[in-house]
Design a protein around this motif. Structure first.
Motif, PDB file in Angstrom:
ATOM      1  N   UNK A   1      16.177   1.872  15.755  1.00  0.00           N
ATOM      2  CA  UNK A   1      17.620   1.990  15.852  1.00  0.00           C
ATOM      3  C   UNK A   1      18.259   0.799  16.542  1.00  0.00           C
ATOM      4  N   UNK A   2      17.465  -0.125  17.072  1.00  0.00           N
ATOM      5  CA  UNK A   2      18.035  -1.271  17.799  1.00  0.00           C
ATOM      6  C   UNK A   2      18.155  -2.509  16.937  1.00  0.00           C
ATOM      7  N   UNK A   3      17.295  -2.639  15.933  1.00  0.00           N
ATOM      8  CA  UNK A   3      17.339  -3.831  15.107  1.00  0.00           C
ATOM      9  C   UNK A   3      18.451  -3.738  14.068  1.00  0.00           C
TER      10      UNK A   3
ATOM     11  N   UNK B   1      11.885  -7.955  24.649  1.00  0.00           N
ATOM     12  CA  UNK B   1      11.859  -6.707  23.892  1.00  0.00           C
ATOM     13  C   UNK B   1      13.238  -6.075  23.798  1.00  0.00           C
ATOM     14  N   UNK B   2      14.152  -6.492  24.671  1.00  0.00           N
ATOM     15  CA  UNK B   2      15.480  -5.884  24.741  1.00  0.00           C
ATOM     16  C   UNK B   2      16.334  -6.419  23.584  1.00  0.00           C
ATOM     17  N   UNK B   3      16.499  -5.595  22.535  1.00  0.00           N
ATOM     18  CA  UNK B   3      17.196  -6.049  21.340  1.00  0.00           C
ATOM     19  C   UNK B   3      18.691  -6.282  21.575  1.00  0.00           C
ATOM     20  N   UNK B   4      19.299  -5.484  22.452  1.00  0.00           N
ATOM     21  CA  UNK B   4      20.709  -5.692  22.760  1.00  0.00           C
ATOM     22  C   UNK B   4      20.903  -7.026  23.471  1.00  0.00           C
ATOM     23  N   UNK B   5      19.996  -7.344  24.370  1.00  0.00           N
ATOM     24  CA  UNK B   5      20.034  -8.627  25.063  1.00  0.00           C
ATOM     25  C   UNK B   5      19.878  -9.771  24.065  1.00  0.00           C
ATOM     26  N   UNK B   6      18.965  -9.613  23.130  1.00  0.00           N
ATOM     27  CA  UNK B   6      18.754 -10.630  22.101  1.00  0.00           C
ATOM     28  C   UNK B   6      20.005 -10.832  21.263  1.00  0.00           C
ATOM     29  N   UNK B   7      20.647  -9.740  20.848  1.00  0.00           N
ATOM     30  CA  UNK B   7      21.842  -9.834  20.017  1.00  0.00           C
ATOM     31  C   UNK B   7      22.947 -10.616  20.709  1.00  0.00           C
ATOM     32  N   UNK B   8      23.036 -10.469  22.027  1.00  0.00           N
ATOM     33  CA  UNK B   8      24.134 -11.086  22.769  1.00  0.00           C
ATOM     34  C   UNK B   8      23.890 -12.556  23.070  1.00  0.00           C
ATOM     35  N   UNK B   9      22.609 -12.955  23.248  1.00  0.00           N
ATOM     36  CA  UNK B   9      22.373 -14.281  23.817  1.00  0.00           C
ATOM     37  C   UNK B   9      21.481 -15.211  22.991  1.00  0.00           C
TER      38      UNK B   9
END
Length: 268
Positions: free
Chosen positions: A265-267, A202-210
Motif C-alpha cells: 500500500x506504500x508503493x 525502507x520508508x516509502x513516504x520518506x522516499x517519495x518526498x526526498x
C-alpha cells in the motif's frame, strides 16, 4: 569512468557459503546525486554498501570511485579517498560532547601527535558540520543524552566533518519521529548540494518526498532504476512489494515476506 560519474559498479557479485547475496549488479552514480537504494530485506542493499566501503570482498566485479578501483583496498584507505558511511545503529562516543565527537571525526587526517593537544576553538570543518546538522546549539551537550534523531544527525555530521565526496547512509530515519524524519529529509537535501549521497531506505513516504533517483534491488540484482514516479509505476516493483502474481513471476522468497507486508500500500 562515464562522463559525470562519481561511482561505477560493474558486474559485482558477492557469495556467502554458496548463496549469491549480490548477483551481477551494475550501478552508476553521478556527481551531486541523491540516490536512494530500496528493496525487500535480503535484496543486497547493505551488502553492496559493504563492498563499496571495503568491509566485504566481492567474488567478481569492479567498484570505481573517481576512476580508482576500490576493490582490495582497506576500509581506512577508502575513507581517506573520500567515501564515508553510517550504519543502521548510530556510532557516537556517548561520554564526549557533540563538538568533541565532531572534532575527533575531523581529526582523522591530522598527525597522531596533534591529537593529544588541547582543542583550541572550533575548526571550520566542525563549525560547518554543526551548522548544517543544526547541532550548534547542543555543542557542549554529551552525545549520550541526545535523542535518537539527534544522534543520527551527529553521526552524519561526523561524516561531513571528514570532508567526504560520497556519503552512504544506511536507513537514516529508522526509528525516528515524523518531525525527525522531516528534518532529516531537509538535511539530506542540503547535504546533496555539495556531496553525492546514497541512501538505503525502507520508508516509502520518506522516499517519495526526498528522492530524486531510485535504484530497486531484488534478490541481489538491480530490478529497475529511475525517478520516484517511474519506479512506483513499474509493474515489477509493484509485484515485488505487493506480491502481485503474474504467470511468469518468480515466487517471492519467504524471508522477504515481512518487507512485502510492511510496504504493501506504500508503493502505489
Amino acid at each position: 569512468m562515464s562522463d559525470g560519474a562519481l561511482l561505477e559498479v560493474r558486474d559485482l557479485s558477492v557469495v556467502f557459503d554458496g548463496f549469491r547475496a549480490i548477483d551481477g549488479i551494475d550501478l552508476t552514480v553521478q556527481h551531486g546525486e541523491l540516490r536512494f537504494l530500496i528493496g525487500p530485506n535480503g535484496a543486497g542493499k547493505t551488502t553492496l554498501v559493504d563492498v563499496i566501503t571495503g568491509l566485504t570482498k566481492p567474488a567478481t566485479g569492479t567498484v570505481r570511485f573517481e576512476g580508482a578501483d576500490l576493490v582490495g583496498r582497506k576500509e581506512h584507505e577508502i575513507v581517506r579517498m573520500g567515501v564515508g558511511r553510517t550504519f543502521q545503529t548510530s556510532v557516537v562516543f556517548e561520554k564526549l560532547t557533540v563538538v568533541e565527537n565532531l572534532d575527533l571525526a575531523a581529526s582523522f587526517r591530522r598527525p597522531l601527535w596533534s591529537l593529544i593537544r588541547r582543542r583550541r576553538g572550533v575548526s571550520d570543518a566542525v563549525a560547518a558540520a554543526m551548522e548544517i546538522t543544526g547541532l550548534d546549539v547542543l555543542a557542549e551537550r554529551p552525545a549520550g543524552v541526545l535523542s535518537h534523531g539527534q544522534r543520527q544527525w551527529l553521526e552524519i555530521g561526523m561524516l561531513i566533518a571528514q570532508g567526504p565526496r560520497l556519503l552512504l547512509l544506511d536507513e537514516p530515519v529508522a526509528g525516528m519521529s515524523a518531525d525527525e524524519r522531516s528534518r532529516t529529509g531537509q538535511l539530506l537535501t542540503e547535504i546533496a548540494k555539495d556531496h553525492t549521497v546514497i541512501v538505503i531506505e525502507h520508508d516509502m513516504e520518506f522516499l517519495r518526498r526526498y528522492a530524486s533517483q531510485v535504484t530497486v534491488l531484488h534478490e541481489g540484482k538491480v530490478l529497475t532504476e529511475g525517478s520516484v514516479d517511474e519506479v512506483r509505476a513499474d509493474p515489477l516493483v509493484q509485484e515485488v512489494y505487493l506480491g502481485r502474481a503474474r504467470e511468469d513471476a518468480a515466487v517471492v522468497p519467504e524471508e522477504h515476506a515481512a518487507a512485502v507486508a510492511t510496504t504493501a500500500g506504500e508503493v502505489t
